[in-house]
Design a protein around this motif. Structure first.
Motif, PDB file in Angstrom:
ATOM      1  N   TYR A  38      37.743  50.344  24.555  1.00  0.00           N
ATOM      2  CA  TYR A  38      38.353  49.526  25.585  1.00  0.00           C
ATOM      3  C   TYR A  38      37.456  48.337  25.926  1.00  0.00           C
ATOM      4  O   TYR A  38      36.253  48.357  25.687  1.00  0.00           O
ATOM      5  CB  TYR A  38      38.662  50.336  26.846  1.00  0.00           C
ATOM      6  CG  TYR A  38      37.464  50.864  27.598  1.00  0.00           C
ATOM      7  CD1 TYR A  38      36.801  50.074  28.547  1.00  0.00           C
ATOM      8  CD2 TYR A  38      37.003  52.166  27.399  1.00  0.00           C
ATOM      9  CE1 TYR A  38      35.717  50.563  29.252  1.00  0.00           C
ATOM     10  CE2 TYR A  38      35.919  52.664  28.103  1.00  0.00           C
ATOM     11  CZ  TYR A  38      35.279  51.856  29.025  1.00  0.00           C
ATOM     12  OH  TYR A  38      34.194  52.334  29.716  1.00  0.00           O
ATOM     13  N   THR A  39      38.088  47.316  26.466  1.00  0.00           N
ATOM     14  CA  THR A  39      37.398  46.119  26.938  1.00  0.00           C
ATOM     15  C   THR A  39      37.682  45.957  28.418  1.00  0.00           C
ATOM     16  O   THR A  39      38.846  45.942  28.830  1.00  0.00           O
ATOM     17  CB  THR A  39      37.889  44.872  26.183  1.00  0.00           C
ATOM     18  OG1 THR A  39      37.605  45.014  24.790  1.00  0.00           O
ATOM     19  CG2 THR A  39      37.208  43.610  26.710  1.00  0.00           C
ATOM     20  N   SER A  40      36.644  45.866  29.229  1.00  0.00           N
ATOM     21  CA  SER A  40      36.807  45.677  30.674  1.00  0.00           C
ATOM     22  C   SER A  40      36.825  44.189  31.013  1.00  0.00           C
ATOM     23  O   SER A  40      35.987  43.422  30.532  1.00  0.00           O
ATOM     24  CB  SER A  40      35.662  46.346  31.433  1.00  0.00           C
ATOM     25  OG  SER A  40      35.717  47.742  31.328  1.00  0.00           O
ATOM     26  N   LEU A  41      37.777  43.813  31.842  1.00  0.00           N
ATOM     27  CA  LEU A  41      37.858  42.447  32.352  1.00  0.00           C
ATOM     28  C   LEU A  41      37.956  42.505  33.865  1.00  0.00           C
ATOM     29  O   LEU A  41      38.911  43.055  34.407  1.00  0.00           O
ATOM     30  CB  LEU A  41      39.081  41.720  31.778  1.00  0.00           C
ATOM     31  CG  LEU A  41      39.100  41.474  30.270  1.00  0.00           C
ATOM     32  CD1 LEU A  41      40.421  40.830  29.859  1.00  0.00           C
ATOM     33  CD2 LEU A  41      37.927  40.600  29.842  1.00  0.00           C
ATOM     34  N   GLU A  45      35.788  37.274  34.992  1.00  0.00           N
ATOM     35  CA  GLU A  45      36.485  37.186  33.708  1.00  0.00           C
ATOM     36  C   GLU A  45      37.942  37.636  33.780  1.00  0.00           C
ATOM     37  O   GLU A  45      38.604  37.750  32.751  1.00  0.00           O
ATOM     38  CB  GLU A  45      35.750  38.012  32.650  1.00  0.00           C
ATOM     39  CG  GLU A  45      34.375  37.460  32.307  1.00  0.00           C
ATOM     40  CD  GLU A  45      33.786  38.114  31.083  1.00  0.00           C
ATOM     41  OE1 GLU A  45      33.913  39.358  30.973  1.00  0.00           O
ATOM     42  OE2 GLU A  45      33.232  37.403  30.235  1.00  0.00           O
ATOM     43  N   LEU A  46      38.442  37.862  34.971  1.00  0.00           N
ATOM     44  CA  LEU A  46      39.846  38.233  35.144  1.00  0.00           C
ATOM     45  C   LEU A  46      40.673  36.948  35.160  1.00  0.00           C
ATOM     46  O   LEU A  46      41.058  36.426  36.218  1.00  0.00           O
ATOM     47  CB  LEU A  46      40.034  39.029  36.434  1.00  0.00           C
ATOM     48  CG  LEU A  46      41.437  39.603  36.686  1.00  0.00           C
ATOM     49  CD1 LEU A  46      41.828  40.585  35.602  1.00  0.00           C
ATOM     50  CD2 LEU A  46      41.495  40.266  38.060  1.00  0.00           C
ATOM     51  N   THR A  47      40.951  36.428  33.964  1.00  0.00           N
ATOM     52  CA  THR A  47      41.639  35.141  33.829  1.00  0.00           C
ATOM     53  C   THR A  47      42.716  35.235  32.753  1.00  0.00           C
ATOM     54  O   THR A  47      42.689  36.111  31.890  1.00  0.00           O
ATOM     55  CB  THR A  47      40.656  34.028  33.427  1.00  0.00           C
ATOM     56  OG1 THR A  47      40.125  34.318  32.132  1.00  0.00           O
ATOM     57  CG2 THR A  47      39.529  33.886  34.443  1.00  0.00           C
ATOM     58  N   GLY A  71      54.304  37.662  38.731  1.00  0.00           N
ATOM     59  CA  GLY A  71      53.145  38.041  37.937  1.00  0.00           C
ATOM     60  C   GLY A  71      52.010  38.653  38.722  1.00  0.00           C
ATOM     61  O   GLY A  71      52.177  39.099  39.858  1.00  0.00           O
ATOM     62  N   VAL A  72      50.844  38.637  38.092  1.00  0.00           N
ATOM     63  CA  VAL A  72      49.626  39.231  38.646  1.00  0.00           C
ATOM     64  C   VAL A  72      48.561  38.141  38.693  1.00  0.00           C
ATOM     65  O   VAL A  72      48.453  37.329  37.771  1.00  0.00           O
ATOM     66  CB  VAL A  72      49.148  40.413  37.777  1.00  0.00           C
ATOM     67  CG1 VAL A  72      47.930  41.077  38.388  1.00  0.00           C
ATOM     68  CG2 VAL A  72      50.271  41.429  37.581  1.00  0.00           C
ATOM     69  N   TYR A  73      47.777  38.128  39.765  1.00  0.00           N
ATOM     70  CA  TYR A  73      46.803  37.050  39.915  1.00  0.00           C
ATOM     71  C   TYR A  73      45.418  37.601  40.233  1.00  0.00           C
ATOM     72  O   TYR A  73      45.253  38.796  40.528  1.00  0.00           O
ATOM     73  CB  TYR A  73      47.256  36.046  40.971  1.00  0.00           C
ATOM     74  CG  TYR A  73      47.771  36.645  42.258  1.00  0.00           C
ATOM     75  CD1 TYR A  73      46.921  36.923  43.313  1.00  0.00           C
ATOM     76  CD2 TYR A  73      49.135  36.926  42.421  1.00  0.00           C
ATOM     77  CE1 TYR A  73      47.390  37.466  44.491  1.00  0.00           C
ATOM     78  CE2 TYR A  73      49.620  37.465  43.599  1.00  0.00           C
ATOM     79  CZ  TYR A  73      48.735  37.729  44.631  1.00  0.00           C
ATOM     80  OH  TYR A  73      49.213  38.276  45.793  1.00  0.00           O
ATOM     81  N   ASN A  74      44.413  36.732  40.159  1.00  0.00           N
ATOM     82  CA  ASN A  74      43.019  37.158  40.316  1.00  0.00           C
ATOM     83  C   ASN A  74      42.501  36.860  41.715  1.00  0.00           C
ATOM     84  O   ASN A  74      43.269  36.518  42.630  1.00  0.00           O
ATOM     85  CB  ASN A  74      42.144  36.528  39.228  1.00  0.00           C
ATOM     86  CG  ASN A  74      42.073  35.011  39.322  1.00  0.00           C
ATOM     87  OD1 ASN A  74      42.418  34.394  40.336  1.00  0.00           O
ATOM     88  ND2 ASN A  74      41.625  34.382  38.237  1.00  0.00           N
TER      89      ASN A  74
END
Length: 213
Positions: A38-41, A45-47, A71-74
């Motif tokens: 897995y890759t964590s963001l 880096e949540l973009t 949608g989903v936002y940071n």
């Protein structure tokens, strides 16, 4: 084996960051247990750019963050994945979210593109006092998917998890004498039921994660 993106907003400046972290920790443990990479963001880096860059080499995207119908936002209120982002890389991938409202316009957009699985909530996702119980219910589907269950069976396990949690609270209510605790338990049960009823779990439900090549 399919690789999994684990994206979550654990910024201390935003509401519910502890809950999002709990959900992320849950799926990370499932990946470890079932030997998935897995890759964590997470912030910063949540973009959108990082999601698109990674979904090209990953088959399953999990995200826990705030959302709306589009949608989903940071943490900066920027789109991470939405009807306004470029989403064609999600074709034949899986999207599993713990975010408010995103099973409306975003779901329709991803299903139109040809996603294999969409999991999300149609209205507000409610979090009660015992956030661990809420995270366990929200993540049961992902846990079952990682263990090799079909998406259809994973959905059934997830709905049953909600039912079990609600029933456990009702049993506690019967014996609880403290009015304040009873009130807290009542609202936890009500919020869990609301989340269950708002759950959207759609796609090619006969597939398993290992079928996504």
């Amino acid at each position: 084996m399919p690789k999994i993106i684990i994206a979550y907003n654990n910024s201390h400046n935003i509401e519910s960051h502890n809950f999002f972290q709990l959900c992320a920790d849950c799926i990370k443990q499932s990946c470890v247990d079932n030997k998935y990479d897995y890759t964590s963001l997470m912030p910063p880096e949540l973009t959108e750019e990082k999601i698109i860059e990674n979904i090209l080499t990953h088959k399953f995207c999990f995200i826990a963050a705030h959302g709306d119908v589009d949608g989903v936002y940071n943490e900066n209120n920027e789109d991470v994945i939405s009807t306004r982002t470029t989403n064609y890389a999600f074709k034949e991938k899986c999207f599993y979210s713990v975010a408010c409202h995103c099973a409306k316009n975003l779901k329709d957009e991803l299903m139109r593109i040809g996603i294999n699985l969409f999991v999300g909530y149609e209205n507000e996702y409610r979090i009660g006092y015992n956030d661990t119980v809420f995270a366990d219910c929200a993540m049961e589907g992902a846990k079952q998917i990682c263990s090799g269950s079909t998406f259809e069976k994973s959905k059934a396990f997830m709905l049953a998890k909600y039912d079990d949690a609600i029933n456990d609270i009702y049993k506690s209510l019967d014996s609880e004498k403290n009015d304040s605790i009873k009130n807290t338990l009542f609202w936890d049960a009500a919020f869990l039921l609301e989340n269950k009823e708002n759950l959207v779990f759609e796609g090619k439900l006969s597939l398993t994660l290992s079928d996504i090549v």
